[in-house]
Design a protein around this motif. Sequence first.
Motif, mmCIF file in Angstrom:
data_model
loop_
_atom_site.group_PDB
_atom_site.id
_atom_site.type_symbol
_atom_site.label_atom_id
_atom_site.label_comp_id
_atom_site.label_asym_id
_atom_site.label_seq_id
_atom_site.Cartn_x
_atom_site.Cartn_y
_atom_site.Cartn_z
ATOM 1 N N ARG A 1 4.161 4.941 -23.376
ATOM 2 C CA ARG A 1 4.923 3.902 -22.120
ATOM 3 C C ARG A 1 4.510 4.637 -21.003
ATOM 4 O O ARG A 1 4.699 5.974 -20.833
ATOM 5 N N CYS A 2 4.441 3.890 -20.013
ATOM 6 C CA CYS A 2 4.034 4.345 -18.494
ATOM 7 C C CYS A 2 5.518 4.980 -18.118
ATOM 8 O O CYS A 2 6.742 4.072 -18.109
ATOM 9 N N THR A 3 5.523 6.225 -17.564
ATOM 10 C CA THR A 3 6.954 6.531 -17.142
ATOM 11 C C THR A 3 7.056 6.133 -15.633
ATOM 12 O O THR A 3 8.492 5.972 -15.354
ATOM 13 N N ASN A 4 6.010 5.742 -15.010
ATOM 14 C CA ASN A 4 6.290 5.384 -13.467
ATOM 15 C C ASN A 4 7.214 4.241 -13.502
ATOM 16 O O ASN A 4 7.893 4.004 -12.843
ATOM 17 N N CYS A 5 6.808 3.238 -14.375
ATOM 18 C CA CYS A 5 7.297 1.872 -14.266
ATOM 19 C C CYS A 5 8.221 1.604 -15.455
ATOM 20 O O CYS A 5 8.964 0.718 -15.627
ATOM 21 N N GLN A 6 8.638 2.809 -16.188
ATOM 22 C CA GLN A 6 9.552 2.638 -17.570
ATOM 23 C C GLN A 6 8.875 1.324 -18.348
ATOM 24 O O GLN A 6 9.741 0.921 -19.310
ATOM 25 N N VAL B 1 2.090 -4.815 -9.044
ATOM 26 C CA VAL B 1 1.815 -4.096 -10.360
ATOM 27 C C VAL B 1 2.143 -2.527 -10.045
ATOM 28 O O VAL B 1 1.801 -2.056 -8.932
ATOM 29 N N CYS B 2 2.510 -1.840 -11.155
ATOM 30 C CA CYS B 2 2.679 -0.482 -11.005
ATOM 31 C C CYS B 2 1.297 -0.033 -10.975
ATOM 32 O O CYS B 2 0.496 -0.223 -11.693
ATOM 33 N N GLU B 3 1.066 1.171 -9.823
ATOM 34 C CA GLU B 3 -0.357 1.591 -9.647
ATOM 35 C C GLU B 3 -0.841 2.617 -10.670
ATOM 36 O O GLU B 3 -1.731 2.812 -10.590
ATOM 37 N N VAL B 4 0.424 3.063 -11.297
ATOM 38 C CA VAL B 4 -0.085 4.053 -12.596
ATOM 39 C C VAL B 4 -0.695 3.279 -13.772
ATOM 40 O O VAL B 4 -1.904 3.733 -14.137
ATOM 41 N N CYS B 5 -0.101 2.415 -14.387
ATOM 42 C CA CYS B 5 -0.770 1.735 -15.458
ATOM 43 C C CYS B 5 -1.103 0.146 -15.045
ATOM 44 O O CYS B 5 -1.960 -0.370 -15.921
ATOM 45 N N ARG B 6 -1.258 -0.029 -13.890
ATOM 46 C CA ARG B 6 -2.065 -1.288 -13.301
ATOM 47 C C ARG B 6 -1.365 -2.458 -13.993
ATOM 48 O O ARG B 6 -2.054 -3.468 -14.693
#
Length: 376
Positions: free
Chosen positions: A147-152, A204-209
């Motif tokens: 799971r991407c922590t930047n966008c939960q 979109v979250c830039e970490v996980c696109r």
Amino acid sequence: MSEFYALLGVARDASEADIKKAYRKLAMEFHPDRNPAPDAEAKFKEITEAYEVLRDPQKRAAYDRYGKAGLGGAGGGFGFHHVDLSEALNIFMRDFGGLSGLDSLFGGGRPRHDARRGQDVRVTVKLSLADVAAGIKKSVRFKAPDRCTNCQGSGAKPGTRPVTCATCGGSGEVRRAARSMFGQFVSVSPCPTCAGEGTVIQDVCEVCRGEGRVRADKTVSVDIPPGVSTNNYLTLRGQGAAGPRNGPAGDLLVMLDIRDDERFERQGDDLIFDLPLSFSQVALGVQVRVPTPYGEEEVRIAAGTQPETIVRLRGRGLPVLGQSSKGDLIVRVHVWTPERLSPEQERLFQELAKHEGEPPKRSPGFWSKLKEALGA
Ligand SMILES: [Zn+2]
Ligand SMILES: [Zn+2]
């Protein structure tokens, strides 16, 4: 009070074997890998909990006297707690070897149609015979989306939210009127814009696109019970790949690979050890040390032991999966004949030849002796 007994459908005075049998039957019915019904998982956990208490004589006695209250709490009881699914699966695995055979692994069972479910991840754990003998806790490392922590896990840029899909209005489906020779009907299909999710991400979250997950190194600790073999596997529910945008995680399937131990030949729970002895050793008798998975052991070989004799060391083999018993270590005696003799040895053998007498005309065959030794 009789709740656990009722769950397993056994009488209060049921034997340990009856309890095991009753549980196994129910577990095969409700195991979530076999039974896709939504309530199977809960039922499987319940019966496993009942079984885990009733199969243990101490816990069972406490339960018989005090009910669930006797199983835990501050009084230093047995620490009763409700089992979660991975514990239940491990208990079943520990005592029954899982749904044995690899065929059942990917066939049928749990519904796989959820598009947002993460993939199952397969890892192989290599084990030595000593690991099998004692059981072992292993850390397994693998790469899988987490799971991407930047966008939960939402996939949306922090501070923004996914918005309702304009194409389907949030239903995730599109309906279309179509005509066929039978008249007009409505076809329903997943919304092509939001892939059935009902929402779309604008920022979109830039970490996980927008995926809601990123590739990561994961480490999971796995308890491997004693007595496993190469065709066993463990299922760690929800420890596989994270699903996209907080979809349910896949499972971690831990395959076991047991390395050959050149000292032994494994036959189920028994181990075979080949012991070469010289003619004088078997003729005179000898005390030897043989390896076992638990260290070396002294074995007395009687005077006059015949070639291919089998000496059985009870309980020195491998543990039986899910039980406290162990298999045997079978020592197979081989007689070694020297290929070259020194002049001194030759002289002694010549001397011996004058005194040793004739061998009997018929010696009991190897196979009949083997059968005897195996108690067949
Ligand atoms: Zn849509
Ligand atoms: Zn993200």
